[in-house]
Design a protein around this motif. Structure first.
Motif, PDB file in Angstrom:
ATOM      1  N   PHE A 160      -0.907 -14.413  -8.553  1.00 11.03           N
ATOM      2  CA  PHE A 160      -1.043 -14.691  -7.124  1.00 11.03           C
ATOM      3  C   PHE A 160      -0.163 -13.753  -6.301  1.00 11.03           C
ATOM      4  CE2 PHE A 160       1.236 -16.885  -3.637  1.00 11.03           C
ATOM      5  CZ  PHE A 160       0.213 -16.934  -2.706  1.00 11.03           C
ATOM      6  N   MET A 161       1.103 -13.634  -6.718  1.00 12.59           N
ATOM      7  CA  MET A 161       2.027 -12.754  -6.000  1.00 12.59           C
ATOM      8  C   MET A 161       1.544 -11.306  -6.075  1.00 12.59           C
ATOM      9  SD  MET A 161       4.725 -14.641  -4.933  1.00 12.59           S
ATOM     10  CE  MET A 161       6.245 -13.706  -4.975  1.00 12.59           C
ATOM     11  N   GLY A 162       1.102 -10.908  -7.268  1.00 13.18           N
ATOM     12  CA  GLY A 162       0.639  -9.540  -7.444  1.00 13.18           C
ATOM     13  C   GLY A 162      -0.577  -9.230  -6.587  1.00 13.18           C
ATOM     14  N   THR A 163      -1.530 -10.165  -6.552  1.00  9.50           N
ATOM     15  CA  THR A 163      -2.729  -9.967  -5.738  1.00  9.50           C
ATOM     16  C   THR A 163      -2.379  -9.901  -4.258  1.00  9.50           C
ATOM     17  OG1 THR A 163      -4.082 -11.141  -7.368  1.00  9.50           O
ATOM     18  CG2 THR A 163      -4.997 -10.899  -5.163  1.00  9.50           C
ATOM     19  N   SER A 164      -1.470 -10.775  -3.820  1.00 13.95           N
ATOM     20  CA  SER A 164      -1.058 -10.786  -2.412  1.00 13.95           C
ATOM     21  C   SER A 164      -0.527  -9.424  -1.994  1.00 13.95           C
ATOM     22  CB  SER A 164       0.026 -11.854  -2.180  1.00 13.95           C
ATOM     23  OG  SER A 164      -0.436 -13.141  -2.502  1.00 13.95           O
ATOM     24  N   PHE A 165       0.350  -8.866  -2.812  1.00 11.96           N
ATOM     25  CA  PHE A 165       0.955  -7.583  -2.470  1.00 11.96           C
ATOM     26  C   PHE A 165      -0.005  -6.420  -2.676  1.00 11.96           C
ATOM     27  CE2 PHE A 165       5.026  -9.942  -3.442  1.00 11.96           C
ATOM     28  CZ  PHE A 165       5.429 -10.008  -2.118  1.00 11.96           C
ATOM     29  N   LEU A 166      -0.864  -6.522  -3.690  1.00  9.96           N
ATOM     30  CA  LEU A 166      -1.815  -5.441  -3.933  1.00  9.96           C
ATOM     31  C   LEU A 166      -2.818  -5.318  -2.795  1.00  9.96           C
ATOM     32  CD1 LEU A 166      -2.657  -3.289  -6.021  1.00  9.96           C
ATOM     33  CD2 LEU A 166      -4.204  -4.980  -7.010  1.00  9.96           C
ATOM     34  N   LEU A 167      -3.199  -6.455  -2.216  1.00 12.02           N
ATOM     35  CA  LEU A 167      -4.165  -6.433  -1.118  1.00 12.02           C
ATOM     36  C   LEU A 167      -3.582  -5.838   0.162  1.00 12.02           C
ATOM     37  CD1 LEU A 167      -6.018  -9.841  -1.627  1.00 12.02           C
ATOM     38  CD2 LEU A 167      -6.917  -7.546  -2.005  1.00 12.02           C
ATOM     39  N   THR A 168      -2.276  -5.552   0.172  1.00 14.40           N
ATOM     40  CA  THR A 168      -1.725  -4.854   1.336  1.00 14.40           C
ATOM     41  C   THR A 168      -2.354  -3.475   1.507  1.00 14.40           C
ATOM     42  OG1 THR A 168       0.127  -3.997   0.009  1.00 14.40           O
ATOM     43  CG2 THR A 168       0.499  -6.056   1.221  1.00 14.40           C
TER      44      THR A 168
END
Length: 534
Positions: free
Chosen positions: A83-91
Motif C-alpha cells: 500500500f505504501m509503495g503503491t501510494s508513493f509510486l503513483l506520485t
C-alpha cells in the motif's frame, strides 16, 4: 542556417521563460498579488493535516489487518508495504498529470477527493460487521474487494497529493532565490513531521482506546478540512501552465538522436556545440545529435539530459527506504512482544516514533537558523548543507540503524526465549532515532535536490522521484521478505514466520538490510561525486 542565426535561436531559447504563471482568472499572475511566502504557507499547513491522515492509517493498518481482518502477520506486513509503495509510486502519475495537462492546484483537488472516497469506504467497512470476516477466518472475496478498493483509492489520491502539493508550494516562490526554496522544503518537511507527531500520539491513542471506527471518522474530518483550507487559497495562488507531455518530448529527442547517429553536417555540428556549452557535459552527449532534426530544440535536448542525470541519484536512494518500511511492519510486531508498561500506562508501540519526530521538529528550526548564518559563506560547513551531502549522511545513518536493530532484536529474542522475560520497548528507540534523523536528512535533501535540479517543465515529476524512491523501497522490502523466507526455509526455518517472531530470525534479516545499505552507500558516493564534479 548561418552560425549567427543558430546562436540567436539558442539564446532566445535560453531567455524564454517556460514557467509562465497565471492567476485564478487565467491571466498573467501579478507577483505583488499572487504567490509569495503567504501562498506557499498554505501548502505547509495542508501537509500537516494530510500527513496526519496518511501516517496514522499507515501505522495502524498492520494491527487492523491482523486483528480485525485476520490476516497473518507476514501477509499483513506485505499488504502495508505494498500500500505504501503503491501510494508513493503513483506520485509519478500525479506528477505527469500536473506537469502535462492540469495545474498542480487541480491535481491536488481531484486527488484529495479520491483519497477521501477511499477513506469513507474503509470507514463503512469498519462500521458494519457483515463487511468483516468472522473470528479466526480470512475475509471473503467480497470483503477483501471492499478492503482493497478503499485501500488503493487512498493510494491513488495520496500519489497525486504528494506529487502536486510540494511543487505547487515551491512554485509560489522566486526560484532564483535558492535559499528561499531550500527554506521552503525544510519547513515543508517540518510540516510533514508535525503531522507525523500528531498521528503517532493523538491518532494512535484514538485507535487504541476508541477503536477503528472513530479513527476512520476523524481521518475523514481532517482530510476534509485540509481540502477546504487548500481551496480557500485559490485567489492568491499563481498557477503553472501545463506544458504538454515532457515524456513525449523526451521520446522525440531519443528517436531523433537514434535516427541521426550516423550523419553530421557543419551546421548541425555548430548547433550541437552551442547547445552542449550550456548543458552538463558528461551527460548523454549522444543526445546532441537530436539537434540535427530541425524540429528538435536545444531546450528539449537539455531538458532530457537534465532529467536523465537525476536518475542515478534517485536509484541510489531506494535501498534506504527498505529500512523505513520496517518501522510500519516488523518493528511494530517487535514492540507488541516487548515490555510496554510504565506504572499504569501501556505505551502504544506505534507511538515510539514520537522520539525521532521530536528531534526532527527541533532540529529543523535550528538547521534553518544555522543555514542562514553559514549558508552564504564558502566553507566546509556550508558545503555539508548541500542536498547531495545531506542525502549521503542520511544513507549512512540508515545502515547504522539496521545494525542497531539487529542487535536489539537478538537481545529481545534471547531474553524472551531463554528467560521468558520481555525487555523494555524503549530499546527500539535506537532504530527509530537513527532512521528518523536519516529520513529528515535524506528525504528533505531529495525534495530540494530533485525540484531545484529538474527541468522547468518537469518539476512535479522530478519532485515525485523523492516519493517514488520510497515506493521502490517498500516494494523491494516485500520482495526481500519473500526471498529471505524462501532461502532460509530450505536450510532450516524461515527467518520471518507468520505470527510469532520468536520462532524466526528477524535479527538476520536486519543484518542483511545493513549490509545491502552499506553497499548502496558506496554506490551513491560514486554517482554523487560524478554529478558534482563532472
Amino acid at each position: 542556417m548561418r552560425s549567427t542565426e543558430i546562436e540567436r535561436e539558442v539564446i532566445n531559447e535560453i531567455l524564454f521563460e517556460n514557467g509562465e504563471y497565471d492567476n485564478y482568472r487565467g491571466r498573467i499572475a501579478d507577483s505583488s498579488k499572487h504567490g509569495g511566502v503567504r501562498a506557499a504557507s498554505f501548502a505547509c499547513a495542508v501537509e500537516v493535516l494530510e500527513n496526519v491522515v496518511f501516517l496514522s492509517n499507515a501505522i495502524n493498518f498492520v494491527a487492523y489487518f491482523i486483528k480485525s481482518m485476520h490476516y497473518p502477520a507476514a501477509e499483513a506486513a506485505n499488504m502495508v508495504t505494498n500500500f505504501m509503495g503503491t501510494s508513493f509510486l503513483l506520485t509519478i502519475v500525479g506528477g505527469f498529470i500536473s506537469d502535462s495537462f492540469f495545474t498542480r492546484f487541480r491535481t491536488f483537488i481531484f486527488s484529495c477527493t479520491v483519497e477521501l472516497m477511499g477513506l469513507i469506504l474503509l470507514a463503512v467497512q469498519a462500521q458494519y460487521s457483515e463487511l468483516q470476516p468472522a473470528m479466526n477466518k480470512r475475509p471473503s472475496e467480497y470483503q477483501a474487494a471492499v478492503l482493497y478498493v478503499g485501500l488503493y483509492a487512498m493510494a491513488a489520491g495520496i500519489g497525486g497529493i504528494k506529487a502536486a502539493l510540494p511543487a505547487h508550494g515551491a512554485d509560489q516562490l522566486d526560484r532564483r532565490n535558492q535559499r528561499l526554496i531550500s527554506a521552503f522544503f525544510n519547513w515543508y518537511f517540518f510540516s510533514l513531521c508535525t503531522g507525523g507527531l500528531i498521528a503517532c500520539t493523538f491518532m494512535v491513542w484514538i485507535q487504541e482506546n476508541k477503536g477503528w471506527k472513530m479513527n476512520f471518522n476523524i481521518s475523514i474530518g481532517i482530510l476534509s478540512l485540509a481540502l477546504c483550507i487548500f481551496a480557500a487559497g485559490f485567489p492568491i495562488y499563481r498557477y503553472k501552465r501545463p506544458g504538454g507531455s515532457p515524456i513525449a518530448r523526451m521520446c522525440k529527442v531519443f528517436v531523433a538522436a537514434i535516427r541521426s547517429r550516423n550523419s553530421l553536417t557543419p551546421e548541425t555540428e555548430t548547433r550541437m556545440q552551442i547547445s552542449s556549452a550550456r548543458t552538463i557535459r558528461w551527460k548523454f552527449r549522444f543526445l546532441n545529435k537530436a539537434l540535427m532534426d530541425e524540429k528538435i530544440t536545444a531546450t528539449e535536448v537539455q531538458e532530457t539530459k537534465t532529467f536523465l542525470g537525476l536518475l542515478p541519484i534517485f536509484a541510489s536512494t531506494i535501498m534506504m527506504n527498505c529500512c523505513l518500511a520496517q518501522l510500519q511492519t516488523f518493528t511494530v510486531e517487535q514492540g507488541i512482544m516487548m515490555g510496554r508498561t510504565m506504572k499504569n500506562f501501556t505505551i502504544p508501540t506505534q507511538s515510539l516514533t514520537v522520539f525521532p519526530l521530536i528531534i526532527m521538529l527541533a532540529s529543523i528550526p535550528l538547521y534553518e537558523r544555522f543555514a542562514r548564518i553559514v549558508g552564504t559563506k564558502q566553507s566546509w560547513i556550508s558545503n555539508w548543507l548541500r542536498p547531495l551531502k545531506r542525502i549521503g549522511v542520511g544513507l549512512a545513518l540508515a545502515s547504522a540503524s539496521m545494525a542497531a536493530a539487529a542487535v536489539v532484536e537478538a537481545k529481545r529474542r534471547e531474553e524472551e526465549v531463554s528467560k521468558g522475560a520481555a525487555i523494555s520497548v524503549f530499546w527500539l528507540a535506537w532504530q527509530y532515532l537513527l532512521l528518523g534523523v536519516a529520513d529528515v536528512l535524506a528525504l528533505g535533501g531529495m525534495l530540494e535536490f530533485f525540484y531545484s535540479g529538474a527541468p522547468d517543465s518537469m518539476r512535479s515529476i522530478s519532485t515525485a522521484l523523492s516519493w517514488c524512491s520510497t515506493a521502490m523501497g517498500y516494494f523491494i522490502s516485500s520482495v526481500l521478505v519473500t526471498i529471505a523466507n524462501s532461502i532460509s526455509e530450505k536450510f532450516r526455518k524461515k527467518w520471518l514466520p507468520g505470527h510469532d517472531l520468536n520462532h524466526g530470525r528477524l535479527d538476520l534479516f536486519y543484518t542483511l538490510l545493513c549490509a545491502l545499505n552499506f553497499l548502496n552507500l558506496l554506490n551513491y558516493i560514486f554517482w554523487a561525486k560524478r554529478y558534482q564534479v563532472e
